[in-house]
Design an enzyme around this catalytic site. Structure first.
Site, mmCIF file in Angstrom:
data_model
loop_
_atom_site.group_PDB
_atom_site.id
_atom_site.type_symbol
_atom_site.label_atom_id
_atom_site.label_comp_id
_atom_site.label_asym_id
_atom_site.label_seq_id
_atom_site.Cartn_x
_atom_site.Cartn_y
_atom_site.Cartn_z
ATOM 1 N N GLU A 37 -1.140 -3.293 -5.598
ATOM 2 C CA GLU A 37 -1.312 -2.177 -4.700
ATOM 3 C C GLU A 37 -1.531 -1.143 -5.045
ATOM 4 O O GLU A 37 -1.566 -0.663 -6.290
ATOM 5 C CB GLU A 37 0.840 -2.299 -5.064
ATOM 6 N N ASN A 94 -0.177 0.632 1.375
ATOM 7 C CA ASN A 94 1.165 1.082 2.448
ATOM 8 C C ASN A 94 0.613 2.216 3.600
ATOM 9 O O ASN A 94 -0.154 2.817 3.442
ATOM 10 C CB ASN A 94 2.183 2.491 1.271
ATOM 11 N N GLU A 126 1.378 -2.868 3.441
ATOM 12 C CA GLU A 126 2.981 -3.268 3.294
ATOM 13 C C GLU A 126 3.287 -1.962 4.404
ATOM 14 O O GLU A 126 3.169 -0.508 4.686
ATOM 15 C CB GLU A 126 2.751 -2.525 1.877
ATOM 16 N N ASP A 156 7.521 -4.018 2.822
ATOM 17 C CA ASP A 156 7.863 -3.096 0.971
ATOM 18 C C ASP A 156 9.746 -3.053 1.782
ATOM 19 O O ASP A 156 10.194 -3.059 3.173
ATOM 20 C CB ASP A 156 6.729 -1.823 1.662
ATOM 21 N N GLU A 213 8.959 -5.678 -7.548
ATOM 22 C CA GLU A 213 8.369 -4.755 -7.427
ATOM 23 C C GLU A 213 9.375 -4.386 -9.158
ATOM 24 O O GLU A 213 11.159 -4.591 -8.851
ATOM 25 C CB GLU A 213 8.731 -4.076 -6.187
HETATM 26 P P1 C2E Z 1 6.246 1.877 -1.967
HETATM 27 O O1 C2E Z 1 5.247 1.432 -1.933
HETATM 28 O O2 C2E Z 1 7.432 0.836 -3.049
HETATM 29 O O3 C2E Z 1 5.553 2.058 -4.354
HETATM 30 C C1 C2E Z 1 6.657 1.144 -5.178
HETATM 31 C C2 C2E Z 1 6.689 2.607 -5.998
HETATM 32 O O4 C2E Z 1 7.130 2.114 -7.003
HETATM 33 C C3 C2E Z 1 5.552 3.168 -6.746
HETATM 34 O O5 C2E Z 1 5.710 4.811 -6.843
HETATM 35 C C4 C2E Z 1 5.175 2.883 -8.013
HETATM 36 O O6 C2E Z 1 4.476 3.082 -8.828
HETATM 37 C C5 C2E Z 1 6.780 3.012 -8.817
HETATM 38 N N1 C2E Z 1 7.044 1.108 -9.094
HETATM 39 C C6 C2E Z 1 6.585 0.788 -9.747
HETATM 40 N N2 C2E Z 1 6.197 -0.124 -10.883
HETATM 41 C C7 C2E Z 1 8.053 0.207 -11.225
HETATM 42 C C8 C2E Z 1 8.734 0.477 -12.200
HETATM 43 O O7 C2E Z 1 8.165 -0.852 -13.402
HETATM 44 N N3 C2E Z 1 9.706 0.906 -12.442
HETATM 45 C C9 C2E Z 1 9.883 2.600 -11.524
HETATM 46 N N4 C2E Z 1 10.645 3.188 -11.805
HETATM 47 N N5 C2E Z 1 8.916 2.335 -9.893
HETATM 48 C C10 C2E Z 1 7.787 1.909 -10.255
HETATM 49 P P2 C2E Z 1 4.760 5.791 -6.212
HETATM 50 O O8 C2E Z 1 3.325 5.779 -6.302
HETATM 51 O O9 C2E Z 1 5.548 7.188 -6.349
HETATM 52 O O10 C2E Z 1 4.521 5.882 -4.265
HETATM 53 C C11 C2E Z 1 6.371 5.763 -4.034
HETATM 54 C C12 C2E Z 1 6.158 5.277 -2.678
HETATM 55 O O11 C2E Z 1 5.781 6.321 -1.706
HETATM 56 C C13 C2E Z 1 6.038 3.924 -2.063
HETATM 57 O O12 C2E Z 1 6.908 3.482 -2.517
HETATM 58 C C14 C2E Z 1 5.752 3.919 -0.339
HETATM 59 O O13 C2E Z 1 6.481 3.933 0.244
HETATM 60 C C15 C2E Z 1 4.941 5.729 -0.974
HETATM 61 N N6 C2E Z 1 3.646 5.689 -0.699
HETATM 62 C C16 C2E Z 1 2.660 5.105 -2.283
HETATM 63 N N7 C2E Z 1 1.165 5.616 -1.752
HETATM 64 C C17 C2E Z 1 1.094 5.125 -0.121
HETATM 65 C C18 C2E Z 1 0.232 5.508 0.227
HETATM 66 O O14 C2E Z 1 -1.370 5.045 0.224
HETATM 67 N N8 C2E Z 1 0.714 5.952 2.011
HETATM 68 C C19 C2E Z 1 1.795 5.374 2.504
HETATM 69 N N9 C2E Z 1 1.708 5.748 3.507
HETATM 70 N N10 C2E Z 1 2.935 5.550 1.264
HETATM 71 C C20 C2E Z 1 2.495 5.752 0.071
HETATM 72 MG MG MG Z 2 8.016 -1.026 -2.899
HETATM 73 MG MG MG Z 3 5.052 -0.685 -1.453
HETATM 74 MG MG MG Z 4 9.663 2.478 -1.428
#
Ligand code: C2E
Ligand code: MG
Ligand code: MG
Ligand code: MG
Length: 268
Positions: A37, A94, A126, A156, A213
């Site tokens: 991802e 995403n 996603e 997602d 996830e």
């Molecule tokens: P998401 O798409 O549900 O991404 C998963 C989030 O969970 C990511 O946080 C990831 O770093 C984190 N994560 C992964 N494995 C674990 C784990 O084992 N434990 C825990 N506690 N967390 C874990 P991140 O990178 O801070 O992203 C947060 C949200 O921001 C994403 O949730 C997504 O909704 C949004 N996002 C991130 N990048 C993009 C993007 O390029 N475009 C858009 N539209 N949204 C984005």
């Molecule tokens: Mg997610």
């Molecule tokens: Mg995602």
């Molecule tokens: Mg999320």
């Protein structure tokens, strides 16, 4: 945390400060990496850490998210095409409701994939149910065009929406991603365990891939394997990595076939 203002995002877009990290997805059947991802990161000149949970909603409230998504798509396809990642791996990006309110993203994706001679199956988008429900008919028809072209679509954060069943039946989803909160709680009570097990079964009976996830512990890993889940993503396997590190990671893990995934990661 310092307040981020829109003009800083504009500046960041102009200076190419937004990059992608890649979090591996592992097959629970073969222990191999089957994809990643892509997650947005903001590399600011002041080194301030502003997480996507802050700048994405801000970009969504303006039209800046559209420009950001197009930039990230370009980076993603450059990484994928430049490194032969297309072979057997699929990478997800995403997207937000505003990205799909007209056909710009759809057209750009199809054009860019063809231009780089990449199969449409290397890309998955996603989208959360909340975003999907904001979009309406226009968005659905754009998504359908992508699905018909062979691009994957993942719901997602599955399990925290409110009309999931209806959305699942109306939209051309190919994957559901079990929300990390639900995965985190699944071993706390028999109820939570049942919810996860039935979600996995529902997904498979609908012909969808199911990705768990936020998998953090070997106990969660084992429970998911026993429940028939085939793909996992989370800190147990790896944190999101800069592209180069992801590329090293996926090659090394391939050689350690058969070992518990978390142990393989720690051994590298
Ligand atoms: P998401 O798409 O549900 O991404 C998963 C989030 O969970 C990511 O946080 C990831 O770093 C984190 N994560 C992964 N494995 C674990 C784990 O084992 N434990 C825990 N506690 N967390 C874990 P991140 O990178 O801070 O992203 C947060 C949200 O921001 C994403 O949730 C997504 O909704 C949004 N996002 C991130 N990048 C993009 C993007 O390029 N475009 C858009 N539209 N949204 C984005
Ligand atoms: Mg997610
Ligand atoms: Mg995602
Ligand atoms: Mg999320």
């Amino acid at each position: 945390m310092a307040t981020v203002i829109e003009s800083e995002i504009v500046q960041g877009l102009r200076n190419g400060e937004f990059i992608l990290y890649y979090q591996p997805k592992a097959s629970l059947v073969t222990n191999r990496i089957v994809g990643a991802e892509a997650l947005a990161r903001w590399r600011r000149p002041d080194a301030l850490e502003v997480p996507p949970g802050v700048f994405i909603p801000l970009a969504e409230r303006s039209s800046l998210i559209r420009q950001l998504t197009l930039q990230l798509l370009d980076r993603l396809l450059e990484d994928v095409a430049g490194n032969g990642l297309g072979q057997g791996l699929s990478v997800s990006l995403n997207v937000s409701a505003r990205d799909l309110e007209d056909a710009t993203l759809t057209r750009t994706i199809l054009h860019a994939l063809a231009h780089r001679r990449l199969a449409t199956t290397v890309l998955e988008l996603e989208i959360t149910e909340t975003q999907a429900l904001q979009g309406g008919e226009r968005m659905l028809s754009n998504v359908q065009a992508l699905a018909e072209a062979g691009i994957g679509l993942a719901m997602d954060d599955y399990g925290i929406g409110y009309s999931t069943m209806d959305t699942l039946s109306q939209w051309p989803f190919t994957t559901i991603k079990l929300d990390q909160g639900i995965v985190g709680r699944m071993l706390n009570s028999p109820k939570n365990a049942t919810i996860v097990r039935s979600s996995i079964r529902l997904g498979h009976e609908l012909g969808l891939s199911v990705v768990a996830e936020g998998v953090e512990s070997p106990e969660q890993h084992d429970f998911l394997v026993e429940s028939g889940c085939r793909v996992a993503q989370g800190y147990l396997i790896s944190r999101p990595l800069p592209f180069n590190e992801f590329d090293v990671f996926r090659h090394n893990i391939g050689k350690c076939h058969g070992m518990p995934i978390g142990l393989v990661y720690m051994a590298i």
